[in-house]
Motif scaffolding. Structure first.
Motif, PDB file in Angstrom:
ATOM      1  N   ARG A   1      42.398  48.101  45.842  1.00  0.00           N
ATOM      2  CA  ARG A   1      43.403  48.491  44.851  1.00  0.00           C
ATOM      3  C   ARG A   1      44.795  48.007  45.247  1.00  0.00           C
ATOM      4  NH1 ARG A   1      43.954  53.544  41.057  1.00  0.00           N
ATOM      5  NH2 ARG A   1      46.083  53.167  40.370  1.00  0.00           N
ATOM      6  N   VAL A   2      45.147  48.172  46.516  1.00  0.00           N
ATOM      7  CA  VAL A   2      46.464  47.713  46.974  1.00  0.00           C
ATOM      8  C   VAL A   2      46.565  46.195  46.861  1.00  0.00           C
ATOM      9  CG1 VAL A   2      47.926  47.486  49.009  1.00  0.00           C
ATOM     10  CG2 VAL A   2      46.913  49.680  48.449  1.00  0.00           C
ATOM     11  N   LEU A   3      45.476  45.513  47.228  1.00  0.00           N
ATOM     12  CA  LEU A   3      45.493  44.049  47.119  1.00  0.00           C
ATOM     13  C   LEU A   3      45.606  43.612  45.661  1.00  0.00           C
ATOM     14  CD1 LEU A   3      42.866  42.912  49.777  1.00  0.00           C
ATOM     15  CD2 LEU A   3      45.353  42.766  49.897  1.00  0.00           C
ATOM     16  N   ALA A   4      44.898  44.324  44.783  1.00  0.00           N
ATOM     17  CA  ALA A   4      44.974  43.982  43.357  1.00  0.00           C
ATOM     18  C   ALA A   4      46.396  44.187  42.835  1.00  0.00           C
ATOM     19  CB  ALA A   4      43.995  44.822  42.553  1.00  0.00           C
ATOM     20  N   ALA A   5      47.023  45.299  43.261  1.00  0.00           N
ATOM     21  CA  ALA A   5      48.398  45.556  42.812  1.00  0.00           C
ATOM     22  C   ALA A   5      49.332  44.452  43.297  1.00  0.00           C
ATOM     23  CB  ALA A   5      48.870  46.910  43.339  1.00  0.00           C
TER      24      ALA A   5
ATOM     25  N   SER B   1      38.849  46.061  39.301  1.00  0.00           N
ATOM     26  CA  SER B   1      37.665  46.044  40.140  1.00  0.00           C
ATOM     27  C   SER B   1      37.628  44.821  41.052  1.00  0.00           C
ATOM     28  CB  SER B   1      36.426  46.072  39.263  1.00  0.00           C
ATOM     29  OG  SER B   1      36.624  45.245  38.142  1.00  0.00           O
ATOM     30  N   LEU B   2      38.373  43.804  40.699  1.00  0.00           N
ATOM     31  CA  LEU B   2      38.402  42.603  41.534  1.00  0.00           C
ATOM     32  C   LEU B   2      39.844  42.317  41.922  1.00  0.00           C
ATOM     33  CD1 LEU B   2      36.010  40.171  39.640  1.00  0.00           C
ATOM     34  CD2 LEU B   2      35.592  41.299  41.815  1.00  0.00           C
ATOM     35  N   TRP B   3      40.093  42.106  43.191  1.00  0.00           N
ATOM     36  CA  TRP B   3      41.471  41.851  43.601  1.00  0.00           C
ATOM     37  C   TRP B   3      41.763  40.373  43.765  1.00  0.00           C
ATOM     38  CZ3 TRP B   3      42.070  39.233  48.166  1.00  0.00           C
ATOM     39  CH2 TRP B   3      40.971  39.214  49.027  1.00  0.00           C
ATOM     40  N   TRP B   4      40.731  39.563  44.011  1.00  0.00           N
ATOM     41  CA  TRP B   4      41.030  38.186  44.418  1.00  0.00           C
ATOM     42  C   TRP B   4      41.439  37.221  43.300  1.00  0.00           C
ATOM     43  CZ3 TRP B   4      37.759  34.827  42.116  1.00  0.00           C
ATOM     44  CH2 TRP B   4      36.508  35.302  41.749  1.00  0.00           C
ATOM     45  N   PRO B   5      41.044  37.446  42.009  1.00  0.00           N
ATOM     46  CA  PRO B   5      41.467  36.430  41.016  1.00  0.00           C
ATOM     47  C   PRO B   5      42.979  36.281  40.920  1.00  0.00           C
ATOM     48  CG  PRO B   5      39.733  37.803  40.113  1.00  0.00           C
ATOM     49  CD  PRO B   5      40.147  38.440  41.400  1.00  0.00           C
ATOM     50  N   ALA B   6      43.715  37.411  40.984  1.00  0.00           N
ATOM     51  CA  ALA B   6      45.169  37.311  40.884  1.00  0.00           C
ATOM     52  C   ALA B   6      45.752  36.568  42.096  1.00  0.00           C
ATOM     53  CB  ALA B   6      45.789  38.701  40.774  1.00  0.00           C
ATOM     54  N   TRP B   7      45.184  36.822  43.274  1.00  0.00           N
ATOM     55  CA  TRP B   7      45.648  36.117  44.476  1.00  0.00           C
ATOM     56  C   TRP B   7      45.371  34.626  44.367  1.00  0.00           C
ATOM     57  CZ3 TRP B   7      47.671  37.899  49.299  1.00  0.00           C
ATOM     58  CH2 TRP B   7      47.971  39.277  49.304  1.00  0.00           C
ATOM     59  N   LEU B   8      44.182  34.322  43.890  1.00  0.00           N
ATOM     60  CA  LEU B   8      43.798  32.911  43.751  1.00  0.00           C
ATOM     61  C   LEU B   8      44.745  32.210  42.772  1.00  0.00           C
ATOM     62  CD1 LEU B   8      41.581  30.804  44.476  1.00  0.00           C
ATOM     63  CD2 LEU B   8      40.476  31.444  42.338  1.00  0.00           C
TER      64      LEU B   8
ATOM     65  N   ALA C   1      54.331  23.358  35.112  1.00  0.00           N
ATOM     66  CA  ALA C   1      54.878  24.692  35.395  1.00  0.00           C
ATOM     67  C   ALA C   1      54.350  25.706  34.384  1.00  0.00           C
ATOM     68  CB  ALA C   1      56.403  24.648  35.373  1.00  0.00           C
ATOM     69  N   ILE C   2      54.255  25.300  33.115  1.00  0.00           N
ATOM     70  CA  ILE C   2      53.758  26.236  32.099  1.00  0.00           C
ATOM     71  C   ILE C   2      52.274  26.531  32.342  1.00  0.00           C
ATOM     72  CG2 ILE C   2      53.328  26.558  29.633  1.00  0.00           C
ATOM     73  CD1 ILE C   2      55.903  25.159  29.056  1.00  0.00           C
ATOM     74  N   LEU C   3      51.530  25.494  32.731  1.00  0.00           N
ATOM     75  CA  LEU C   3      50.116  25.703  33.050  1.00  0.00           C
ATOM     76  C   LEU C   3      49.981  26.707  34.197  1.00  0.00           C
ATOM     77  CD1 LEU C   3      47.135  24.749  32.603  1.00  0.00           C
ATOM     78  CD2 LEU C   3      47.518  23.196  34.512  1.00  0.00           C
ATOM     79  N   ALA C   4      50.783  26.510  35.243  1.00  0.00           N
ATOM     80  CA  ALA C   4      50.728  27.420  36.394  1.00  0.00           C
ATOM     81  C   ALA C   4      51.067  28.841  35.966  1.00  0.00           C
ATOM     82  CB  ALA C   4      51.696  26.941  37.481  1.00  0.00           C
ATOM     83  N   ALA C   5      52.097  28.973  35.133  1.00  0.00           N
ATOM     84  CA  ALA C   5      52.515  30.302  34.675  1.00  0.00           C
ATOM     85  C   ALA C   5      51.416  30.952  33.845  1.00  0.00           C
ATOM     86  CB  ALA C   5      53.804  30.193  33.864  1.00  0.00           C
ATOM     87  N   CYS C   6      50.763  30.160  32.991  1.00  0.00           N
ATOM     88  CA  CYS C   6      49.691  30.700  32.145  1.00  0.00           C
ATOM     89  C   CYS C   6      48.521  31.178  33.002  1.00  0.00           C
ATOM     90  CB  CYS C   6      49.193  29.632  31.167  1.00  0.00           C
ATOM     91  SG  CYS C   6      50.339  29.302  29.837  1.00  0.00           S
ATOM     92  N   LEU C   7      48.144  30.383  34.008  1.00  0.00           N
ATOM     93  CA  LEU C   7      47.033  30.781  34.879  1.00  0.00           C
ATOM     94  C   LEU C   7      47.347  32.091  35.584  1.00  0.00           C
ATOM     95  CD1 LEU C   7      46.008  27.395  36.554  1.00  0.00           C
ATOM     96  CD2 LEU C   7      44.716  28.736  34.888  1.00  0.00           C
ATOM     97  N   ALA C   8      48.565  32.177  36.127  1.00  0.00           N
ATOM     98  CA  ALA C   8      48.944  33.384  36.860  1.00  0.00           C
ATOM     99  C   ALA C   8      48.961  34.593  35.924  1.00  0.00           C
ATOM    100  CB  ALA C   8      50.314  33.188  37.512  1.00  0.00           C
ATOM    101  N   THR C   9      49.555  34.406  34.739  1.00  0.00           N
ATOM    102  CA  THR C   9      49.607  35.522  33.783  1.00  0.00           C
ATOM    103  C   THR C   9      48.212  35.959  33.376  1.00  0.00           C
ATOM    104  OG1 THR C   9      51.591  34.486  32.912  1.00  0.00           O
ATOM    105  CG2 THR C   9      50.676  36.296  31.641  1.00  0.00           C
ATOM    106  N   GLY C  10      47.367  34.983  33.051  1.00  0.00           N
ATOM    107  CA  GLY C  10      46.011  35.300  32.611  1.00  0.00           C
ATOM    108  C   GLY C  10      45.266  36.106  33.660  1.00  0.00           C
ATOM    109  N   ALA C  11      45.361  35.677  34.920  1.00  0.00           N
ATOM    110  CA  ALA C  11      44.660  36.382  35.992  1.00  0.00           C
ATOM    111  C   ALA C  11      45.215  37.792  36.159  1.00  0.00           C
ATOM    112  CB  ALA C  11      44.789  35.604  37.293  1.00  0.00           C
ATOM    113  N   ALA C  12      46.545  37.916  36.079  1.00  0.00           N
ATOM    114  CA  ALA C  12      47.162  39.233  36.255  1.00  0.00           C
ATOM    115  C   ALA C  12      46.739  40.177  35.143  1.00  0.00           C
ATOM    116  CB  ALA C  12      48.680  39.091  36.279  1.00  0.00           C
ATOM    117  N   VAL C  13      46.761  39.677  33.917  1.00  0.00           N
ATOM    118  CA  VAL C  13      46.431  40.533  32.781  1.00  0.00           C
ATOM    119  C   VAL C  13      44.954  40.913  32.816  1.00  0.00           C
ATOM    120  CG1 VAL C  13      46.394  40.683  30.289  1.00  0.00           C
ATOM    121  CG2 VAL C  13      48.286  39.561  31.420  1.00  0.00           C
TER     122      VAL C  13
END
Lengths: 268, 324
Positions: free
Chosen positions: B49-53, B186-193, B233-245
């Motif tokens: 949970r902490v890693l996901a946050a 339930s998964l912490w690693w996608p956002a990190w990735l 940069a927009i692609l990177a931002a979209c990937l990060a946002t998608g994983a976070a959401v």
């Protein structure tokens, strides 16, 4: 001042430009044939909307000409890789975007970094500050550019353009917000630039300033016509009167000095 | 206004202290009071949970910083391009139609929704992302933002529709998802990735994003391939946002404000802004989630509520103190 790379000569061949670079745009100029060599300072004059800024943008490589070509040392502009071109010409636009807080020296540092990636960060900061000092802006180095006055921002912009270290300077209305002392400072620095074999193309509106800044002049008449050559041949009362549509008189004080004024009293 | 960056060593020192302290606090806080958790709880619940946050906060803050730079819009935030709304549609659809108890369904739906919205943004605004060189053209960045806002609006309507037809029992989980909640993460690693990937894509040439923020044409004359950098940069931002959401639902505020807070401390150039925004966003969300778990324990608040309640005064304080 840094040592400039060898200045290249700029050739305009049968150049034609239309507003916005569109094929159906208003004709700004055609059949421009001129060469800008090292050590020359060209002023571009003409009424509002005559295409001065568009010409500068085209020479910067940002706009494909509608006809003819622009060559830097016999190589068409669009064949130059953008990074190499950055070391050959510096473009100082009329308007600047400053969406985020940033200090004046960091703004100058952008241009330095682009053309001198080998410098370390202390050297970049030192050079940026020394360029600001040359433009009498040393005290502004740590100031947020968004809080500067128009003339102060203009000096930071000029320091940025000079710091880029490209031998060909393209300055769009560099004197627009400058007071007299800083106009004089710019004149001095441009002369010094010429003696170092740098070249400059400068858009100005003030005829007297145009005279003292330049060695050559290009006059756009706003109808697609243009004349160009040495300043004493181009900055003539008759041609200026026609181009601007007002009576302009010119007086020679001596061979070096010429004064211009508008004869409003004759306008009736 | 005088601007001086803080020494980088100081910033690094603060980060080196702040990150472990935040993670430790996050691990110690539990629904039944403070204390070091038992083995099972530590490994299976607390640490993920902490890693996901942390990963979610980092991804959102990094995406926000990138979008602000390349659209030169201080109001840019990760949700402005419609990725979040797309993910919401996917997640809510999954919650509505999936059989009860199926694992990862909202996450999968959110991922697909985010990818769909992202493809749509790129398909519609591809040309506009590269425009802005010609002096007379309408600035392409405005069109990119408007396309994103329109996709967001369309998805928002779809979300409202689903909320309207959902049954009362479904409604609770839908609303919790929309508020942004790490409880179900339930998964912490996608956002990190995604954060790592986004940093790898943009950080090596981050200084060019600073030039880009000062005008496309000027950046181009400095030798920057403007269209390419902005798309990346927009692609990177979209990937990060998608994983976070997909990890935690739509958590507002972090992405908009984390870059501004980092800027206010004086870390302004993109080279330091991007990594420090990610660090700050991560720390911020870990702390916000800790509060969300403990404030009304044993019940839990959606972390989005806490992040706004804590972040708004914090940001206003920093902003107004500077101006005075």
């Amino acid at each position: 001042m840094m040592n400039l790379p060898t200045a290249l000569s700029l050739h305009l061949d049968k150049l034609a430009l239309r507003a916005g670079g569109r094929a159906d745009g208003r004709l700004l100029c055609r059949d421009l044939d001129l060469t800008v060599r090292a050590g020359e300072r060209w002023v571009v004059l003409g009424p509002n909307g005559a295409g001065k800024s568009t010409l500068l943008v085209a020479i910067a490589g940002l706009l494909e000409p509608n006809a003819g070509s622009i060559r830097l040392e016999n190589r068409p502009l669009h064949d130059w890789p953008a990074e190499t071109l950055a070391r050959q010409r510096a473009w100082c636009p009329q308007f600047w975007l400053d969406p985020f807080p940033v200090s004046a020296w960091e703004t100058v540092a952008c241009a330095l970094l682009a053309t001198h990636p080998e410098l370390d960060s202390d050297a970049v900061q030192g050079l940026a500050r020394s360029w600001l000092q040359r433009f009498d802006a040393a005290a502004l180095a740590d100031t947020d550019v968004r809080s500067l006055s128009g003339g102060e921002r203009q000096r930071v912009a000029l320091a940025t353009a000079f710091a880029q270290g490209a031998p060909l300077l393209l300055l769009d209305e560099p004197t627009a917000h400058l007071d007299w002392s800083h106009q004089a400072l710019l004149q001095e620095l441009l002369r010094e630039w010429s003696t170092q074999q740098g070249a400059a193309i400068i858009v100005v509106h003030d005829l007297n300033l145009a005279w003292s800044l330049s060695t050559h002049a290009l006059l756009l008449d706003g109808q697609g016509g243009a004349s160009w050559g040495r300043r004493e041949d181009i900055l003539q009362a008759e041609a200026l009167s026609t181009a601007f549509g007002i009576p302009v008189s010119a007086q020679n004080e001596d061979t070096e000095r010429r004064w211009f004024r508008v004869e409003l009293e004759k306008r009736k | 206004m005088t601007l001086r960056p803080p020494p980088l060593t100081l910033a690094l020192l603060l980060a080196a202290i702040g990150v472990p302290v935040a993670l430790l606090l996050g691990l110690l806080a539990g629904s039944s009071g403070w204390g070091w958790p038992q083995g099972e709880i530590l490994w299976l619940i607390r640490i993920p949970r902490v890693l996901a946050a942390f990963g979610t906060g980092s991804a959102l803050a990094l995406a926000g910083a990138l979008i602000q730079l390349v659209t030169r819009n201080p109001l840019g935030d990760p949700h402005i391009l419609g990725i979040t709304s797309g993910a919401s549609v996917g997640a809510l659809l999954a919650l509505l139609i999936a059989p009860v108890g199926s694992l990862f369904m909202p996450e999968l739906g959110a991922t697909l929704g985010a990818l769909g919205a992202m493809s749509l943004v790129f398909a519609l605004a591809w040309r506009s992302m590269g425009r802005g060189l010609a002096p007379s053209a309408q600035p392409g960045t405005v069109i990119v933002l408007l396309v994103g806002v329109m996709i967001g609006a369309a998805c928002g309507a779809a979300v409202s529709f689903m909320l309207a037809i959902a049954s009362d029992t479904q409604l609770h989980s839908l609303v919790f998802w929309l508020l942004g909640d790490l409880n179900g993460a339930s998964l912490w690693w996608p956002a990190w990735l995604a954060t790592t990937l986004a940093l790898l894509l943009t950080w090596p040439r981050a200084h060019e994003l600073d030039w880009l923020a000062r005008g496309d044409a000027w950046a181009w004359t400095l030798g920057v391939p403007v269209a390419h950098r902005r798309r990346l940069a927009i692609l990177a931002a979209c990937l990060a946002t998608g994983a976070a959401v997909a990890t935690a639902g739509s958590i507002g505020f972090v992405g908009l404000v984390a870059p501004h807070i980092v800027r206010l401390t004086g870390l302004r150039s993109a080279r330091v802004l991007l990594p420090f925004s990610a660090l700050f966003g991560g720390v911020f969300l870990v702390l916000a989630d800790t509060v969300a778990r403990t404030l009304v324990a044993p019940a839990q608040l959606p972390v989005g509520v806490v992040s706004a309640a804590v972040g708004v005064p914090l940001f206003l304080m920093l902003l107004l103190r500077r101006r005075a």
